[in-house]
Write a protein that holds these residues in place. Structure first.
Motif, PDB file in Angstrom:
ATOM      1  N   LYS A 151     -34.884 -80.451   0.957  1.00  0.00           N
ATOM      2  CA  LYS A 151     -34.423 -79.273   1.684  1.00  0.00           C
ATOM      3  C   LYS A 151     -32.931 -79.314   2.018  1.00  0.00           C
ATOM      4  O   LYS A 151     -32.426 -78.371   2.625  1.00  0.00           O
ATOM      5  N   ASP A 152     -32.256 -80.410   1.674  1.00  0.00           N
ATOM      6  CA  ASP A 152     -30.802 -80.375   1.854  1.00  0.00           C
ATOM      7  C   ASP A 152     -30.092 -81.105   0.717  1.00  0.00           C
ATOM      8  O   ASP A 152     -30.688 -81.955   0.036  1.00  0.00           O
TER       9      ASP A 152
ATOM     10  N   VAL B 169     -39.156 -70.891  -5.490  1.00  0.00           N
ATOM     11  CA  VAL B 169     -39.508 -69.539  -5.042  1.00  0.00           C
ATOM     12  C   VAL B 169     -40.806 -69.134  -5.738  1.00  0.00           C
ATOM     13  O   VAL B 169     -41.166 -69.702  -6.762  1.00  0.00           O
TER      14      VAL B 169
ATOM     15  N   LEU C 271     -29.729 -73.671  -2.226  1.00  0.00           N
ATOM     16  CA  LEU C 271     -30.410 -73.607  -0.932  1.00  0.00           C
ATOM     17  C   LEU C 271     -29.816 -72.482  -0.087  1.00  0.00           C
ATOM     18  O   LEU C 271     -28.604 -72.390   0.093  1.00  0.00           O
ATOM     19  N   GLY C 272     -30.693 -71.595   0.392  1.00  0.00           N
ATOM     20  CA  GLY C 272     -30.243 -70.479   1.208  1.00  0.00           C
ATOM     21  C   GLY C 272     -29.910 -69.246   0.409  1.00  0.00           C
ATOM     22  O   GLY C 272     -29.749 -68.153   0.943  1.00  0.00           O
TER      23      GLY C 272
ATOM     24  N   GLU D 270     -36.113 -63.291  -2.318  1.00  0.00           N
ATOM     25  CA  GLU D 270     -36.802 -64.381  -1.624  1.00  0.00           C
ATOM     26  C   GLU D 270     -35.806 -65.503  -1.323  1.00  0.00           C
ATOM     27  O   GLU D 270     -35.098 -65.957  -2.222  1.00  0.00           O
ATOM     28  N   PRO D 271     -35.741 -65.975  -0.074  1.00  0.00           N
ATOM     29  CA  PRO D 271     -34.797 -67.052   0.232  1.00  0.00           C
ATOM     30  C   PRO D 271     -35.247 -68.375  -0.397  1.00  0.00           C
ATOM     31  O   PRO D 271     -36.440 -68.679  -0.422  1.00  0.00           O
TER      32      PRO D 271
ATOM     33  N   ARG E 255     -35.828 -71.925   0.051  1.00  0.00           N
ATOM     34  CA  ARG E 255     -35.990 -72.813   1.195  1.00  0.00           C
ATOM     35  C   ARG E 255     -35.965 -74.277   0.791  1.00  0.00           C
ATOM     36  O   ARG E 255     -35.734 -75.162   1.613  1.00  0.00           O
ATOM     37  N   SER E 256     -36.286 -74.534  -0.493  1.00  0.00           N
ATOM     38  CA  SER E 256     -36.274 -75.917  -0.966  1.00  0.00           C
ATOM     39  C   SER E 256     -35.983 -75.945  -2.461  1.00  0.00           C
ATOM     40  O   SER E 256     -36.123 -74.923  -3.144  1.00  0.00           O
TER      41      SER E 256
ATOM     42  N   THR F  49     -48.182 -71.663   4.477  1.00  0.00           N
ATOM     43  CA  THR F  49     -47.083 -71.666   5.440  1.00  0.00           C
ATOM     44  C   THR F  49     -46.378 -70.311   5.407  1.00  0.00           C
ATOM     45  O   THR F  49     -46.636 -69.473   4.546  1.00  0.00           O
ATOM     46  N   ARG F  50     -45.445 -70.135   6.322  1.00  0.00           N
ATOM     47  CA  ARG F  50     -44.653 -68.906   6.373  1.00  0.00           C
ATOM     48  C   ARG F  50     -43.983 -68.631   5.020  1.00  0.00           C
ATOM     49  O   ARG F  50     -43.864 -67.478   4.604  1.00  0.00           O
ATOM     50  N   ALA F  51     -43.564 -69.717   4.338  1.00  0.00           N
ATOM     51  CA  ALA F  51     -42.854 -69.562   3.062  1.00  0.00           C
ATOM     52  C   ALA F  51     -43.727 -68.916   1.988  1.00  0.00           C
ATOM     53  O   ALA F  51     -43.218 -68.368   1.015  1.00  0.00           O
TER      54      ALA F  51
END
Lengths: 378, 293
Positions: free
Chosen positions: A26-27, A48, A76-77, A83-84, A86-87, A224-226
């Motif tokens: 995630k980063d 995504v 990322l982002g 769709e964002p 996220r990972s 999950t929310r994602a």
């Protein structure tokens, strides 16, 4: 329920299917660390759920950890098809000699699972099936009998899998079918299935859709929310509601999917737009409450349109729940209702005597009234 | 004999002792259904609205000749109930349960084919012959909505069937037989299975097809009509013209995937097959008046 590539690959790994080495991060620093661990060129892939990721720039190759970090920082982002990201998944880059397509899907017309193979991987299989059907090889499978080894050998040989890769190919296809059955999948797809220069098959990509109706017996499926497009859709799913966020001023709460769809169309015909699609399923008191709370909580909603045709979800039971929920939520937004079907007399009485809302005689008149009120409220 | 219903027509209701099942058993009985027995394991000896209850379908059938099973058991047990009905020799299974895993549906439909039996559903409101019988959740007692008549009605949606039936009645007609195919992507009886039955049914003069976005049942029906020709007029209404792509709209089967499953493309192929397409549910009545003059 559609899974992310990295989730699908984790399931593949549990089934012994060959997937590239790698990890989801995630980063950007973590991305560099994974590339360092792998010690070779990597691919950094945006995670995504929507398709067309490659064309949209969501897949980047990186020769070293610094390049992997830069690719991850870029992805990322970022927004891909709305769709964002996220990972990202950081994996070893494969040396690919040739790409195949392999999937297990459902043909509803048979109805049966179908094992599908093509010698041209990495492509849009639907387009290929339409334009060059001779390149797509399919084998329907009788559920009671199961997939037979000879069926897989026939299929893979016809699709042009090289002789040296046949044994592994049969194992992969057989296991993919087993996964499809055991996990209650609607689609288990490897596209592309890569044949490396070293001669082994690897699932370069992985797509897995689990049947929503089977989630009660597949408790491992992540939700999950994602996995949802909108906060309200995620929240609705927690209450077992099928809510789709749209953009408009009329909040819809209908019973039955077909009537909900028809009401949505009628609102559009009257020149207005619905704020949502929501099918409140079942004669369920709590569903009425949560459904209403979601619709009324949407700031876009100016008018609430309730359209029920009671069947197994009896109109009197639905309206009892709706009336109590409306009182509890204490809305100031105007409500238009068309109430018909099983228990309609009692349902209309509840709405009139307790809420002062008179039921419209039919869907059309209710839609027109709601559209008029929404215009006045603008 | 009526379309789809086997001669004799004794009906067994599986899951009869549930609260909703009791309500609908009473409604089916008053609509004319010949329910001869009910089934709930562990409840043998009980009686529901005068109907004796047995542990299993097989035990019920030893005492009461029956060819039709109506299944009202929850999704987790629905596959077993359907296989039980088929193994006991039922010719028609009306599978009302909502939320059945798709692989269970495929297994049951496969078993039914092997036994030459029929399955309607799952996730269906059932079927009805107004004035004669009703097996499922169809409020045939609402006479502004359902009346006996000459129009065969088949649909993927329960509530929308009622909406359309009310417009058939408002236009001065009634329904010969209604069959709800069900809202799931995989169902036991599709539009193409019903078209020949409606064509041969002397009580049916015209057919109304109520479809929606997703899947290919409407396209299959259009293709069948185009290839074979059809002796009776067909009117269709398709819900979901304004549905967004890639979103499941209530029914598991109502999802537009890429270019397939759109309402407008369904309307186009139906029109090309000579089917009259209604733009709104209310227009079905006027189109019927046109074709039945």
């Amino acid at each position: 329920m559609k899974l992310f590539e990295w989730e699908a690959k984790a399931v593949f790994r549990e089934h012994g299917l060959p997937v590239p080495r790698g990890r989801v991060v995630k980063d950007p620093e973590e991305a560099a660390a994974v590339a360092q661990e792998l010690g070779r060129p990597v691919v950094v892939k945006a995670q995504v759920l929507s398709g067309g990721r490659g064309k949209a720039g969501g897949i980047n190759f990186a020769g070293d950890p610094a390049a992997a970090q830069a690719a991850a920082a870029r992805l990322l982002g970022m927004m891909l098809a709305g769709e964002p990201v996220r990972s990202v998944l950081v994996e070893e880059r494969l040396d690919i000699a040739r790409e195949f397509y392999l999937s297990v899907t459902i043909d509803p017309a048979l109805p049966a699972p179908v094992l599908m193979v093509s010698g041209a991987g990495g492509i849009d299989i639907e387009k290929q099936a339409a334009t060059t059907p001779q390149l797509v090889f399919t084998q329907p499978v009788e559920i009671a009998r199961g997939l037979q080894g000879f069926q897989v050998w026939n299929l893979l040989a016809d699709a042009g899998l090289p002789p040296a890769a046949m044994h592994q190919g049969v194992t992969v296809a057989t296991e993919l079918f087993r996964l499809f059955r055991q996990r209650d999948a609607e689609l288990a797809e490897i596209n592309p299935l890569a044949l490396t220069t070293a001669g082994s098959l690897v699932a370069a990509d992985a797509k897995l859709i689990i049947n929503d109706n089977a989630l009660f017996r597949q408790p491992w499926v992540p939700r999950t929310r994602a996995h949802f497009d909108h906060d309200l859709e995620y929240e609705a799913a927690q209450h077992g509601l099928n809510y789709v966020k749209l953009s408009g001023s009329i909040g819809l709460l209908c019973t039955g999917a077909g009537l909900s769809l028809a009401t949505l169309d009628l609102v559009a015909r009257e020149g207005a737009r619905a704020a949502n699609f929501l099918e409140s399923g079942g004669a369920n008191y709590r569903n009425a409450y949560h459904g209403l709370r979601l619709v009324l909580g949407d700031p876009e909603v100016k008018v609430l349109l309730i359209n029920t045709f009671g069947l197994v979800s009896r109109a009197d039971v639905i309206c009892r729940g709706l009336a109590d929920a409306l009182k509890e939520l204490g809305t100031v937004k105007p409500v238009v209702a068309a109430i018909r079907g099983t228990g309609e007399e009692e349902a209309r009485r509840i709405f009139w005597e307790e809420l002062g809302i008179a039921s419209c005689p039919d869907t059309e008149s209710a839609v027109r009234k709601a559209v008029k009120m929404a215009r006045e409220a603008q | 004999m009526t379309l789809m219903l086997p001669a004799g027509g004794g009906v067994v209701v599986q899951g009869i002792t549930g609260r909703e099942s009791r309500f609908w058993t009473e409604r089916m009985l008053s609509a004319g259904a010949r329910i001869v027995a009910g089934v709930t394991p562990g409840k043998e000896g009980e009686v529901v609205h005068g109907v004796p209850v047995y542990h299993t379908v097989q035990r019920a059938r030893r005492r009461h000749p029956a060819e039709v099973a109506v299944i009202l058991v929850p999704a987790a047990f629905a596959k077993e109930a359907a296989l039980e009905a088929l193994e006991a020799g039922m010719q028609l299974v009306v599978w009302l349960t909502d939320g059945v895993p798709v692989q269970d549906v495929m297994a049951v439909v496969g078993e039914a084919r092997a036994r030459r039996a029929s399955v309607v559903g799952p996730n269906t409101p059932g079927l009805a012959v107004p004035g004669h019988t009703m097996l499922g959740f169809v409020p045939v007692w609402l006479d502004q909505v359902w009346r006996p008549g000459c129009v065969g009605l088949m649909s993927r949606s329960g509530t929308l069937s009622n909406e359309v039936a009310s417009h058939i009645v408002a236009a001065g007609y009634g329904v010969s037989t209604f069959v709800g195919c069900g809202g799931d992507p995989v169902v036991g009886t599709r539009f193409v299975d019903l078209l020949p039955q409606f064509e041969q049914d002397p009580a049916t003069r015209a057919v109304v097809l109520v479809g929606e976005v997703g899947g290919s049942m409407e396209e299959e029906a259009a293709g069948w009509i185009l290839r074979r020709g059809y002796a009776k007029p067909v009117v269709a209404y398709i819900a979901g013209r304004t549905a967004p792509e890639g979103k499941r709209m209530g029914h598991a089967g109502a999802i537009i995937a890429g270019s397939t499953g759109k309402a407008v493309s369904k309307e186009e192929v139906l029109r090309a097959a000579g089917v009259q397409v209604a733009e709104v549910p209310a227009a079905v009545g006027g189109l019927l008046q046109g074709v039945l003059q």
